[in-house]
Enzyme design. Structure first.
Site, PDB file in Angstrom:
ATOM      1  N   SER A   1      46.145  -0.641 -41.054  1.00 17.91           N
ATOM      2  CA  SER A   1      45.097  -0.144 -40.946  1.00 17.91           C
ATOM      3  C   SER A   1      43.708   0.263 -42.297  1.00 17.91           C
ATOM      4  O   SER A   1      43.433   0.853 -42.674  1.00 17.91           O
ATOM      5  CB  SER A   1      44.901   1.952 -40.095  1.00 17.91           C
ATOM      6  OG  SER A   1      43.623   2.672 -39.932  1.00 17.91           O
ATOM      7  N   PRO A   2      43.780  -1.113 -42.567  1.00 17.51           N
ATOM      8  CA  PRO A   2      42.804  -0.951 -43.522  1.00 17.51           C
ATOM      9  C   PRO A   2      40.759  -0.568 -44.114  1.00 17.51           C
ATOM     10  O   PRO A   2      40.425  -0.538 -45.159  1.00 17.51           O
ATOM     11  CB  PRO A   2      42.802  -2.340 -43.708  1.00 17.51           C
ATOM     12  CG  PRO A   2      42.603  -3.412 -42.325  1.00 17.51           C
ATOM     13  CD  PRO A   2      43.937  -2.483 -41.235  1.00 17.51           C
TER      14      PRO A   2
ATOM     15  N   TYR B   1      54.104  -3.023 -28.896  1.00 12.95           N
ATOM     16  CA  TYR B   1      53.132  -2.904 -28.023  1.00 12.95           C
ATOM     17  C   TYR B   1      52.606  -3.483 -26.923  1.00 12.95           C
ATOM     18  O   TYR B   1      52.848  -4.531 -26.578  1.00 12.95           O
ATOM     19  CB  TYR B   1      52.235  -4.059 -30.064  1.00 12.95           C
ATOM     20  CG  TYR B   1      52.510  -3.986 -30.614  1.00 12.95           C
ATOM     21  CD1 TYR B   1      52.289  -2.660 -31.346  1.00 12.95           C
ATOM     22  CD2 TYR B   1      51.537  -4.577 -31.623  1.00 12.95           C
ATOM     23  CE1 TYR B   1      52.085  -1.807 -32.813  1.00 12.95           C
ATOM     24  CE2 TYR B   1      51.946  -3.336 -32.902  1.00 12.95           C
ATOM     25  CZ  TYR B   1      52.138  -3.040 -33.494  1.00 12.95           C
ATOM     26  OH  TYR B   1      52.007  -2.249 -34.846  1.00 12.95           O
TER      27      TYR B   1
ATOM     28  N   ALA C   1      40.356   2.387 -42.086  1.00 12.36           N
ATOM     29  CA  ALA C   1      40.380   3.432 -41.236  1.00 12.36           C
ATOM     30  C   ALA C   1      40.009   4.529 -40.495  1.00 12.36           C
ATOM     31  O   ALA C   1      39.592   4.671 -39.755  1.00 12.36           O
ATOM     32  CB  ALA C   1      40.498   4.082 -42.731  1.00 12.36           C
ATOM     33  N   GLN C   2      40.757   2.769 -39.313  1.00 16.73           N
ATOM     34  CA  GLN C   2      40.362   3.236 -37.348  1.00 16.73           C
ATOM     35  C   GLN C   2      38.882   2.968 -37.773  1.00 16.73           C
ATOM     36  O   GLN C   2      38.244   3.698 -36.976  1.00 16.73           O
ATOM     37  CB  GLN C   2      40.335   5.071 -37.332  1.00 16.73           C
ATOM     38  CG  GLN C   2      42.149   4.967 -37.423  1.00 16.73           C
ATOM     39  CD  GLN C   2      42.678   5.873 -36.782  1.00 16.73           C
ATOM     40  OE1 GLN C   2      42.503   6.826 -37.649  1.00 16.73           O
ATOM     41  NE2 GLN C   2      43.369   6.130 -35.423  1.00 16.73           N
ATOM     42  N   GLY C   3      38.272   2.659 -38.862  1.00 13.64           N
ATOM     43  CA  GLY C   3      37.273   2.459 -38.780  1.00 13.64           C
ATOM     44  C   GLY C   3      35.894   2.895 -39.608  1.00 13.64           C
ATOM     45  O   GLY C   3      34.665   2.687 -39.418  1.00 13.64           O
TER      46      GLY C   3
ATOM     47  N   GLY D   1      31.744   2.155 -41.628  1.00 10.31           N
ATOM     48  CA  GLY D   1      30.528   2.589 -42.108  1.00 10.31           C
ATOM     49  C   GLY D   1      29.146   3.197 -40.429  1.00 10.31           C
ATOM     50  O   GLY D   1      28.386   3.642 -41.049  1.00 10.31           O
ATOM     51  N   LYS D   2      29.948   2.272 -39.232  1.00  8.34           N
ATOM     52  CA  LYS D   2      29.072   2.760 -37.997  1.00  8.34           C
ATOM     53  C   LYS D   2      28.972   4.139 -37.677  1.00  8.34           C
ATOM     54  O   LYS D   2      28.882   4.784 -36.680  1.00  8.34           O
ATOM     55  CB  LYS D   2      29.234   1.872 -37.420  1.00  8.34           C
ATOM     56  CG  LYS D   2      31.011   2.273 -36.644  1.00  8.34           C
ATOM     57  CD  LYS D   2      31.820   0.735 -35.717  1.00  8.34           C
ATOM     58  CE  LYS D   2      32.921   0.631 -35.281  1.00  8.34           C
ATOM     59  NZ  LYS D   2      33.149  -0.617 -34.476  1.00  8.34           N
TER      60      LYS D   2
ATOM     61  N   LEU E   1      35.514   2.735 -42.923  1.00  8.47           N
ATOM     62  CA  LEU E   1      34.938   2.434 -43.197  1.00  8.47           C
ATOM     63  C   LEU E   1      34.019   1.058 -43.301  1.00  8.47           C
ATOM     64  O   LEU E   1      33.771   0.580 -43.887  1.00  8.47           O
ATOM     65  CB  LEU E   1      36.456   1.647 -44.352  1.00  8.47           C
ATOM     66  CG  LEU E   1      36.939   2.546 -45.020  1.00  8.47           C
ATOM     67  CD1 LEU E   1      38.635   2.048 -45.623  1.00  8.47           C
ATOM     68  CD2 LEU E   1      36.360   3.100 -45.672  1.00  8.47           C
TER      69      LEU E   1
END
Length: 316
Positions: free
Chosen positions: A207-208, A61, A210-212, A216-217, A214
């Protein structure tokens, strides 16, 4: 706060982990453009204030920068911090010594003498056999430089093999770190979750959100605001977002009753699976506070079942 034991008898950690892939990474995360060391330190402090003291990093990283930042920030606090990092089985690493040397370098960057969890970043090891790899990691547990051994992205069969080699040395396999969210549930259908339960292995879910997706934005109406890799990812396209709309709608509905966001509900659902710790990647203190809002409350069994049912299409 509830605490979770990694594996059968590993270190105890909070039920949420802070992911630090973005700490110093320019390739995927544009480090240095809209955030830098100040934002990362603020995120670290916000995590400790929220009681989230478990951090996941890796030698790759930011080409070592992530470990360096984490090491610097830990030096400036008296609070206990639990660190997980990862070894990359690269082609030129084919001896046990190369594994130990990589651990030495990670410990130097982290300015630590021991870490809670050392994970193998991926199962494909080129010329390094699983026997050499796992036996060296068992040696390092005996030496006292790592408290627990983990793997990452291992299938059910690969996890079973690693578990068997370590067990012969009296060392449990503590963790398998895999991609797991409401929109990526293949780890359930492929038997990884069931095998982990059987072997007493804790699942770290990367990735809980899902890259954002979930949170809702992202909606079909604001596609013009997408940046980076999301611009070309079909999951963030109009059809992809329409497909997940019923999931977001349910998360929102459940969240409104509890004064929580869709993302917090999605993280709480993972924690409710038992022996699963989501790794939420952060760049800012605000993101830490958002993610920490998944803690300190529980979905009821009806809500868990409803969410499970609506996300079944993502099992395969």
């Amino acid at each position: 706060m509830e605490i979770i034991t990694l594996g059968k008898n590993g270190p105890t950690v909070p039920p949420l982990c802070i992911g630090t892939w973005a700490w110093g990474d320019k390739l995927f995360w544009n480090y240095g453009s809209d955030y830098g060391p100040e934002q990362l330190q603020a995120a670290f402090i916000a995590a400790l204030e929220a009681g989230v003291t478990f951090f996941d990093t890796a030698e790759v990283y930011g080409m070592g920068l992530s470990e360096k930042f984490l090491g610097q920030f830990i030096k400036q606090t008296t609070q206990p911090v639990q660190v997980a990092t990862k070894f990359g089985p690269l082609p030129w690493r084919f001896t046990g010594q190369s594994v130990s040397d990589a651990l030495t370098e990670s410990l130097k960057r982290l300015q630590l003498e021991k870490i809670e969890l050392y994970q193998v970043h991926w199962p494909f090891a080129f010329f390094l056999s699983q026997e050499t790899l796992m036996n060296t990691l068992a040696d390092e547990v005996k030496r006292g430089r790592i408290a627990a051994v983990g793997v990452s992205n291992y299938s059910a069969a690969q996890m079973r093999e690693a578990h068997q080699i370590l067990a012969a040395r009296g060392v449990p396999l503590a963790v398998n770190q895999v991609r797991y969210s409401l929109l990526t549930r293949q780890v359930e259908s492929s038997g990884i979750i069931a095998t982990a339960r059987e072997l007493g292995v804790t699942i770290l879910a990367y990735s809980p959100l899902a890259q954002g997706l979930l949170t809702g934005k992202y909606t079909p109406e604001n596609l013009d605001k997408l940046s980076g890799a999301r611009k070309i990812d079909p999951k963030f396209g109009k059809e992809g977002l329409q497909k997940i709309a019923p999931v977001i709608s349910l998360l929102r509905e459940i969240g409104e009753k509890r004064d929580r966001t869709p993302g917090q509900v999605a993280l709480n659902w993972l924690i409710a699976q038992g022996n699963v710790i989501p790794i939420a990647g952060v760049k800012t203190a605000e993101q830490v506070k958002q993610n920490a809002g998944a803690l300190g409350w529980q979905l009821n069994s009806d809500e868990i079942a409803e969410i499970e049912k609506i996300t079944r299409p993502w099992l395969n």
